[in-house]
Write an enzyme that holds these catalytic residues in place. Structure first.
Site, PDB file in Angstrom:
ATOM      1  N   ASP A 153       6.937   1.649   2.842  1.00 57.45           N
ATOM      2  CA  ASP A 153       6.874   0.659   1.758  1.00 57.45           C
ATOM      3  C   ASP A 153       7.920   0.978   0.695  1.00 57.45           C
ATOM      4  O   ASP A 153       8.572   0.068   0.166  1.00 57.45           O
ATOM      5  CB  ASP A 153       5.498   0.670   1.101  1.00 57.45           C
ATOM      6  CG  ASP A 153       4.349   0.446   2.051  1.00 57.45           C
ATOM      7  OD1 ASP A 153       3.703  -0.606   1.960  1.00 57.45           O
ATOM      8  OD2 ASP A 153       4.088   1.342   2.879  1.00 57.45           O
ATOM      9  N   ASP A 158       0.870  -1.191   0.000  1.00 58.64           N
ATOM     10  CA  ASP A 158       0.000   0.000   0.000  1.00 58.64           C
ATOM     11  C   ASP A 158       0.901   1.234   0.000  1.00 58.64           C
ATOM     12  O   ASP A 158       0.718   2.148   0.777  1.00 58.64           O
ATOM     13  CB  ASP A 158      -0.949  -0.007   1.204  1.00 58.64           C
ATOM     14  CG  ASP A 158      -0.214   0.040   2.541  1.00 58.64           C
ATOM     15  OD1 ASP A 158       0.974  -0.362   2.590  1.00 58.64           O
ATOM     16  OD2 ASP A 158      -0.810   0.473   3.539  1.00 58.64           O
ATOM     17  N   VAL A 208       3.102  -6.060   2.713  1.00 57.96           N
ATOM     18  CA  VAL A 208       3.414  -4.980   3.644  1.00 57.96           C
ATOM     19  C   VAL A 208       2.277  -3.952   3.716  1.00 57.96           C
ATOM     20  O   VAL A 208       2.497  -2.793   4.056  1.00 57.96           O
ATOM     21  CB  VAL A 208       4.758  -4.298   3.271  1.00 57.96           C
ATOM     22  CG1 VAL A 208       5.914  -5.248   3.545  1.00 57.96           C
ATOM     23  CG2 VAL A 208       4.779  -3.842   1.817  1.00 57.96           C
TER      24      VAL A 208
END
Length: 324
Positions: free
Chosen positions: A16, A11, A129
């Site tokens: 990330d 996301d 993640v």
């Protein structure tokens, strides 16, 4: 030596982006695709963010797939501005451009997951993640999908009932508790979980963060830019937190899951036990429950990370921004 095959589901917020760059920088790893899910921001921003990260790292050949825009059950959850409204600190100047859309594959993320695992049976490590919606959709479409994976690494959940979105639940799981439940019940492949408490108890000094983002590379300059106005990367963030274990330094949450996948020696201790996601209750919904005595009588368990080799982890982090 054959490269490890990684499929990343994200996301894409700032943490990330850091985790993706870690995977891209590792010579023993080949990223076979990146699937996108809502979470830190809308799924369209997530797709755009991933395309931007790949461009910065000169890895635009990696295919990007658009996935879930909302939870498996119920309406859309509210986004937070932890990493800015766009997930990357609200500092990029090309947000009005739609060139990124041409970089997104037509195939849905869940279908891409199924296809890639089928084409590479037993070889792909899936690193998740963000909220686990794409993973839940994939196993609903093809119940054999998890059996085609080598293993699964997750950043999400908690081990002590401490949350960052609710009193008892972590962000990725509480954004879609039903999907988290489905994944941890139905994925029988080896599963490794980096919980929120685990990541926060392995905070890194701000001096290390400064050294990392001040490297003279495109990736480091990009990371320095997207963290420049983000409250989550302020040294005063978390100063009022009553738990001394949390908020006292730089926490690259998602990178812990990627690092464990790249080199399992970064995890120095873990607990192997059955787990389950709580779906009921105003406080407990989305909480990850550990069951060391198997009172749930489950046939499979997960490896929940407890401690980390920070020297190995920091080496991977530093290398992640030393490109191109």
């Amino acid at each position: 030596m054959a490269q490890k095959l990684l499929l990343i589901d994200t996301d894409c917020g700032i943490d990330d982006a850091q985790a993706i760059m870690m995977a891209l920088a590792e010579p023993t790893v080949k990223v076979v695709g990146i699937t996108c899910c809502f979470g830190n921001t809308t799924v369209d921003y997530v797709c755009q963010n991933v395309v931007k990260v790949l461009s910065v790292c000169e890895r635009s050949e990696i295919q990007v797939f658009r996935g879930a825009c909302c939870p498996l059950v119920g309406g859309k959850n509210d986004f937070t501005d932890h990493f800015g409204t766009d997930g990357l600190g609200d500092v990029l100047e090309d947000r009005d451009s739609e060139v990124w859309k041409d970089k997104i594959q037509k195939e849905h993320a869940a279908l891409a997951m199924i296809r890639l695992a089928s084409e590479n049976q037993g070889k792909i490590s899936l690193v998740a993640v963000g909220p686990l919606t794409n993973l839940a959709m994939a196993v609903r479409l093809d119940p054999t999908f998890p059996l085609n994976l080598k293993d699964l690494y997750i950043m999400g959940g908690n081990m002590e009932g401490k949350g960052n979105m609710t009193p008892c639940a972590e962000f990725n799981f509480v954004m879609d508790p039903e999907s988290a439940y489905v994944v941890l019940e139905e994925y029988l492949c080896p599963t490794h979980i980096a919980t929120w408490e685990f990541t926060c108890r392995n905070t890194l000094p701000w001096d290390f963060f400064e050294d990392m983002v001040n490297q003279d590379t495109a990736a480091a300059k990009f990371m320095k830019l997207i963290t420049s106005k983000c409250w989550a990367f302020s040294k005063t963030f978390g100063e009022n937190n009553r738990d001394v274990h949390f908020g006292q330094g730089f926490v690259p949450y998602d990178s812990f899951a990627v690092a464990a996948c790249i080199d399992q020696r970064t995890v120095t201790d873990s607990i192997q036990c059955p787990v389950r996601v709580e779906l009921q209750g105003s406080l407990g919904r989305g909480m990850l429950a550990l069951d060391p005595t198997n009172m749930l009588n489950k046939s499979h368990s997960a490896s929940v990370m407890k401690s980390c080799d920070q020297t190995k982890f920091c080496k991977l982090l530093m290398a992640s921004l030393n490109q191109p």
